[in-house]
Design an enzyme around this catalytic site. Structure first.
Site, PDB file in Angstrom:
ATOM      1  N   TYR A 329     -28.451  41.022  -2.738  1.00 55.63           N
ATOM      2  CA  TYR A 329     -27.920  42.392  -2.621  1.00 55.63           C
ATOM      3  C   TYR A 329     -26.447  42.728  -2.535  1.00 55.63           C
ATOM      4  CZ  TYR A 329     -32.746  41.961  -0.490  1.00 55.63           C
ATOM      5  OH  TYR A 329     -33.761  41.784  -0.080  1.00 55.63           O
ATOM      6  N   CYS A 355     -25.910  25.219  -7.556  1.00 58.98           N
ATOM      7  CA  CYS A 355     -25.159  25.424  -8.762  1.00 58.98           C
ATOM      8  C   CYS A 355     -25.629  26.678  -9.294  1.00 58.98           C
ATOM      9  CB  CYS A 355     -25.779  24.296  -9.644  1.00 58.98           C
ATOM     10  SG  CYS A 355     -25.581  22.740  -8.826  1.00 58.98           S
ATOM     11  N   GLU A 356     -25.025  27.708  -8.934  1.00 59.67           N
ATOM     12  CA  GLU A 356     -25.021  28.887  -9.384  1.00 59.67           C
ATOM     13  C   GLU A 356     -23.723  29.831  -8.957  1.00 59.67           C
ATOM     14  OE1 GLU A 356     -27.973  31.090 -10.132  1.00 59.67           O
ATOM     15  OE2 GLU A 356     -29.714  29.481  -9.751  1.00 59.67           O
TER      16      GLU A 356
HETATM   17  N1  LLP Z   1     -42.289  48.380   7.533  1.00 55.69           N
HETATM   18  C1  LLP Z   1     -42.668  48.161   6.429  1.00 55.69           C
HETATM   19  C2  LLP Z   1     -43.725  48.524   5.720  1.00 55.69           C
HETATM   20  C3  LLP Z   1     -41.437  47.579   5.529  1.00 55.69           C
HETATM   21  O1  LLP Z   1     -41.574  47.251   4.024  1.00 55.69           O
HETATM   22  C4  LLP Z   1     -40.289  46.905   6.178  1.00 55.69           C
HETATM   23  C5  LLP Z   1     -39.087  46.298   5.521  1.00 55.69           C
HETATM   24  C6  LLP Z   1     -40.085  47.378   7.473  1.00 55.69           C
HETATM   25  C7  LLP Z   1     -41.411  48.031   8.169  1.00 55.69           C
HETATM   26  C8  LLP Z   1     -39.019  46.680   8.477  1.00 55.69           C
HETATM   27  O2  LLP Z   1     -37.813  47.386   7.872  1.00 55.69           O
HETATM   28  P1  LLP Z   1     -36.289  46.968   8.456  1.00 55.69           P
HETATM   29  O3  LLP Z   1     -36.539  47.897   9.833  1.00 55.69           O
HETATM   30  O4  LLP Z   1     -36.353  45.649   8.688  1.00 55.69           O
HETATM   31  O5  LLP Z   1     -35.382  47.622   7.615  1.00 55.69           O
HETATM   32  N2  LLP Z   1     -34.785  41.755   2.469  1.00 55.69           N
HETATM   33  C9  LLP Z   1     -33.870  43.052   2.672  1.00 55.69           C
HETATM   34  C10 LLP Z   1     -35.045  43.972   3.393  1.00 55.69           C
HETATM   35  C11 LLP Z   1     -36.335  44.320   3.003  1.00 55.69           C
HETATM   36  C12 LLP Z   1     -37.045  45.086   3.875  1.00 55.69           C
HETATM   37  C13 LLP Z   1     -38.681  45.140   3.323  1.00 55.69           C
HETATM   38  N3  LLP Z   1     -39.358  46.123   4.176  1.00 55.69           N
HETATM   39  C14 LLP Z   1     -32.515  42.781   3.176  1.00 55.69           C
HETATM   40  O6  LLP Z   1     -32.433  41.576   3.507  1.00 55.69           O
HETATM   41  O7  LLP Z   1     -32.061  43.788   3.348  1.00 55.69           O
END
Ligand code: LLP
Length: 428
Positions: A329, A355-356
């Site tokens: 990201y 290796c990227e």
């Molecule tokens: N509820 C649902 C249905 C979700 O899809 C998510 C996150 C959450 C709750 C929790 O969201 P949060 O409070 O953590 O923002 N990998 C990405 C973030 C992906 C979020 C996916 N869904 C990153 O590292 O920024």
């Protein structure tokens, strides 16, 4: 961004970084690197910040936190939140088995996700999850069929896609029309009517989730208004909604981000719901990042300093497989030397051994370091270990949790042998 995030579990003391009352230097020496370090105090404080909005003075509940465990699903982390009274938001059969292994009652879990399989639905019905957050009509029919075969009734909620722009990174925005998530706003009423006619489904709630790392409360209020209108329209159709799940997504300070205070955020939404006359609803929050993000750091050791004509590289022993967020990201994480030294500072790209060219953890960072020094990559508690991989046959990092003066190993470093233990040669 070049400021440090405000952290409650980690601090600098006499030029040494500490997790609570244990120095990160001692942790690295004891457990090796790369190593994720979490602060129990920081986890608890973030949870209690939600709780102070969720609980009324008389001890009754306005809302409950269901930790989005995809952000960090280590059993010890689940246990800390379970002991504090959390429910959970899970998105796979694997996550369901984790909460069960952590001793959590499945009746405290909502099951989200666009692709629930027959096996996952069957298991979730058998153990009795609180609710399925449904994302499509075919999923609704599948759940109704499976519940019928098992002689059970499935508690369901429809995930509304409110078509609201959360103004976040496109990969983590989920509430827009062209995202794969949820049921299109215009189709929600008809889908509830269809669900009502299904004999093995019981409508209990409505939910939405508009994205992640959201720093502005307004998109939440916009989404809420759209969902509250649906609840009113459903009531007119004789469909009564008991709970409203507003999803997660609240952003954190990675170093210069202005994130809303958790209690203020939760109170603003809950007050809005009450003011609009919906105080009777059980409200659910599904936060992930705001509970764990700033409660964890990734410790790494510098292998080499590599000056080139174009740039200085600081090659460390952690990589994109350990912390994918920068590569995926373009995410910013503050990086600090674990021990401050009075050396001439140089600007480095902090990169891993993978290796990227995309294998970087920080770009253009001013650091006073020599090879062999330790660095802490801050704000790594959410979507760090859970998104890690074995790319380049790299064992996943160890994870430890600090509580005051004690350190607990909560995940052993993987062994190289375990990485190919399930592989087989063709017969000779
Ligand atoms: N509820 C649902 C249905 C979700 O899809 C998510 C996150 C959450 C709750 C929790 O969201 P949060 O409070 O953590 O923002 N990998 C990405 C973030 C992906 C979020 C996916 N869904 C990153 O590292 O920024």
């Amino acid at each position: 961004m070049n400021q440090l995030p405000k952290l409650s579990g980690f601090h600098l003391q006499n030029d040494n970084w500490f997790a609570e009352n244990v120095s990160l230097l001692d942790i690295a020496n004891q457990f090796g690197t790369p190593c994720y370090v979490y602060s129990k105090k920081a986890l608890t404080q973030a949870f209690m910040a939600y709780e102070s909005a969720c609980l009324r003075k008389d001890g009754t509940r306005r809302a409950r936190v269901h930790f989005a465990m995809k952000s960090n699903s280590n059993l010890a982390i689940l246990d800390v939140f379970a002991q504090l009274g959390a429910g959970f938001d899970l998105v796979s059969g694997g996550e369901l088995e984790r909460v069960i292994a952590a001793g959590v009652n499945p009746a405290l879990c909502v099951f989200s996700g666009v692709g629930k399989s027959v096996q996952e639905i069957t298991r979730a019905l058998e153990v009795g999850v609180k609710c399925f957050n449904i994302e499509s009509i075919p999923e609704l029919s599948r759940i109704n069929d499976i519940a019928g075969q098992l002689g059970l009734v499935a508690p369901i909620s429809l995930r509304v896609n409110p078509d609201v722009d959360a103004k976040t990174h496109p990969y983590i925005s989920t509430g827009l029309k062209d995202n794969k998530f949820g049921i299109a706003y215009e189709s929600v009423l008809a889908t509830y009517a269809a669900a009502k006619s299904m004999p093995n489904c019981n409508i209990v709630g409505i939910d939405c989730h508009i994205g992640s790392q959201i720093l502005d409360i307004q998109p939440y209020l916009d989404a809420l208004d759209r969902v509250l209108l649906l609840i009113e329209q459903l009531r007119d159709q004789g469909i009564n909604i008991h709970h409203l799940d507003i999803g997660g997504g609240l952003g954190i300070d990675y170093g210069g981000d202005i994130a809303p205070d958790i209690t203020l955020f939760a109170n603003t939404l809950l007050n809005h719901i009450e003011k609009r006359g919906f105080g009777f609803l059980d409200v659910i929050f599904e936060p992930g990042r705001s509970l764990v993000g700033n409660a964890g750091v990734l410790l790494t050791r510098i292998e080499y300093l590599k000056p080139t004509d174009a740039k200085n590289f600081c090659v460390v022993d952690a990589a994109m497989n350990d912390l994918m967020r920068p590569a995926m990201y373009d995410a910013f994480h503050s990086i600090v030397p674990v021990v401050n030294k009075s050396l001439l500072a140089e600007t480095y790209d902090v990169v891993g051994p993978v290796c990227e060219s995309g294998d970087w953890l920080g770009k253009d960072r001013l650091l006073s370091v020599v090879s062999g020094d330790l660095l802490a990559i801050l704000s790594a508690g959410a979507y760090g270990s859970t998104m890690s991989s074995n790319y380049n046959t790299r064992p996943r990092a160890a994870e430890v949790m600090v509580s005051d003066t004690s350190v607990h190993l909560i995940r052993e470093r993987e062994t190289v042998q375990s990485l190919f233990a399930l592989e087989h040669l063709l017969p000779k």
